[in-house]
Design an enzyme around this catalytic site. Sequence first.
Site, PDB file in Angstrom:
ATOM      1  N   ASP A  83      29.353  40.038  46.389  1.00 20.72           N
ATOM      2  CA  ASP A  83      30.538  39.999  45.527  1.00 20.72           C
ATOM      3  C   ASP A  83      31.664  39.217  46.223  1.00 20.72           C
ATOM      4  OD1 ASP A  83      32.153  40.791  43.349  1.00 20.72           O
ATOM      5  OD2 ASP A  83      32.830  42.603  44.389  1.00 20.72           O
ATOM      6  N   HIS A  84      32.376  38.390  45.469  1.00 19.22           N
ATOM      7  CA  HIS A  84      33.539  37.650  45.995  1.00 19.22           C
ATOM      8  C   HIS A  84      33.281  36.932  47.313  1.00 19.22           C
ATOM      9  CE1 HIS A  84      36.524  38.771  43.034  1.00 19.22           C
ATOM     10  NE2 HIS A  84      36.043  39.994  43.052  1.00 19.22           N
ATOM     11  N   ASP A 105      33.653  32.883  44.687  1.00 16.48           N
ATOM     12  CA  ASP A 105      34.991  33.037  44.108  1.00 16.48           C
ATOM     13  C   ASP A 105      35.921  31.936  44.621  1.00 16.48           C
ATOM     14  OD1 ASP A 105      37.455  33.731  43.196  1.00 16.48           O
ATOM     15  OD2 ASP A 105      37.511  35.731  44.115  1.00 16.48           O
ATOM     16  N   GLU A 135      34.207  32.386  39.214  1.00 20.96           N
ATOM     17  CA  GLU A 135      35.415  32.921  38.570  1.00 20.96           C
ATOM     18  C   GLU A 135      36.454  31.835  38.346  1.00 20.96           C
ATOM     19  OE1 GLU A 135      36.913  36.577  40.243  1.00 20.96           O
ATOM     20  OE2 GLU A 135      38.983  36.144  39.694  1.00 20.96           O
ATOM     21  N   HIS A 186      42.307  44.371  40.157  1.00 22.06           N
ATOM     22  CA  HIS A 186      41.431  44.872  41.232  1.00 22.06           C
ATOM     23  C   HIS A 186      42.052  46.104  41.873  1.00 22.06           C
ATOM     24  CE1 HIS A 186      39.336  40.806  41.874  1.00 22.06           C
ATOM     25  NE2 HIS A 186      38.398  41.674  41.586  1.00 22.06           N
ATOM     26  N   GLY A 187      41.272  47.146  42.055  1.00 23.48           N
ATOM     27  CA  GLY A 187      41.786  48.348  42.718  1.00 23.48           C
ATOM     28  C   GLY A 187      42.439  49.278  41.715  1.00 23.48           C
ATOM     29  N   HIS A 214      35.952  42.200  36.139  1.00 29.92           N
ATOM     30  CA  HIS A 214      36.282  42.764  37.452  1.00 29.92           C
ATOM     31  C   HIS A 214      37.402  43.781  37.254  1.00 29.92           C
ATOM     32  CE1 HIS A 214      34.208  40.050  40.463  1.00 29.92           C
ATOM     33  NE2 HIS A 214      33.781  39.642  39.289  1.00 29.92           N
ATOM     34  N   GLY A 216      37.090  47.136  37.003  1.00 28.82           N
ATOM     35  CA  GLY A 216      36.645  48.036  35.941  1.00 28.82           C
ATOM     36  C   GLY A 216      37.127  49.476  36.090  1.00 28.82           C
ATOM     37  N   ASN A 236      32.364  45.357  36.994  1.00 25.96           N
ATOM     38  CA  ASN A 236      32.495  45.730  38.408  1.00 25.96           C
ATOM     39  C   ASN A 236      33.342  46.989  38.512  1.00 25.96           C
ATOM     40  OD1 ASN A 236      31.289  43.247  38.711  1.00 25.96           O
ATOM     41  ND2 ASN A 236      32.586  42.632  40.419  1.00 25.96           N
TER      42      ASN A 236
HETATM   43 ZN   LIG Z   1      36.355  41.462  41.766  1.00 22.87          ZN
END
Ligand SMILES: [Zn+2]
Length: 288
Positions: A83-84, A105, A135, A186-187, A214, A216, A236
């Site tokens: 990921d990323h 990414d 992305e 994110h987060g 992303h 999620g 994600n």
């Molecule tokens: Zn992400």
Amino acid sequence: MLADLNEVFQIANEKKIAIGAFNVVNFEHIQAILEAAEKLNMPTILAFAQTHEENDIAYLEEMGPVMVLMAKRAKVPVVVHLDHGVDLDYIEKALKLGFTSMMFDGSSLPYEENVKMTQKAVALAKKYGVTIEAEIGKMAGITLNNEGITENRKSDRSMYTDPAEAKDFVEKTGVDCLAASFGTVHGEYFAEPNLDFALVKELSEQTGVPIVMHGGSGVSHEDYKKVIANGVRKINYYTYMDKAGGDAVSKQGPYKMFSDAAKVGRIAMEKDVESAMRCFVNMDENIK
Ligand SMILES: [Zn+2]
């Protein structure tokens, strides 16, 4: 069994569902996710992000082989995904460990540069016979780029993915799926998520590839349903799973033994993952 994104997207497209991608930084994460996936008999994605390494939480060279081994032993299709990834050498390390899928990414780069770098990443994916996600658009939250980790909690529309650009990007790069920005963070969310569902639909129609969401965690089940109906096929999800484990351990502690705490955390995370997965795969009709 090991799978790649295209194999699980086929199932997702047929059933009009999304496949959950869960980041893992310890063995309990892997157990929780695979137990939930096997219980529901649904495919899933184990992901490792380059940021985990930057934060000194877990290392690809240690987690990677365990992820691949556990995916092979699972009774359902499991994608092992990087990921990323922001640099190709790092991504190649994962592919050499047996990862079946990768994300490059380049979203922090200027558009043309992102296209160029993503084309190189696609060539790398082809060399190893794996699937690739890329992305465009900028997401709020924590981001890793070549300058390190940055944090920006504000999401505004100027950061959202432009559908015409997305179409051009997919045509020029040939990626298997596209991570896009349409209001997620994110987060943790510090305000109600405000997602642009019409934009998701347009991105899906313009690009013709599965859209990846992303950030999620913290999105309502109702909103998950809406993004899935509009073309999201991979979600994600990490923060709330990890938080469920942390909360359970805090509530039920104190513990003398770490292994006792780890078990409590694992069981709570499995429940959280199961609830998210049930929503993603449309098996939550009778569950609130
Ligand atoms: Zn992400």
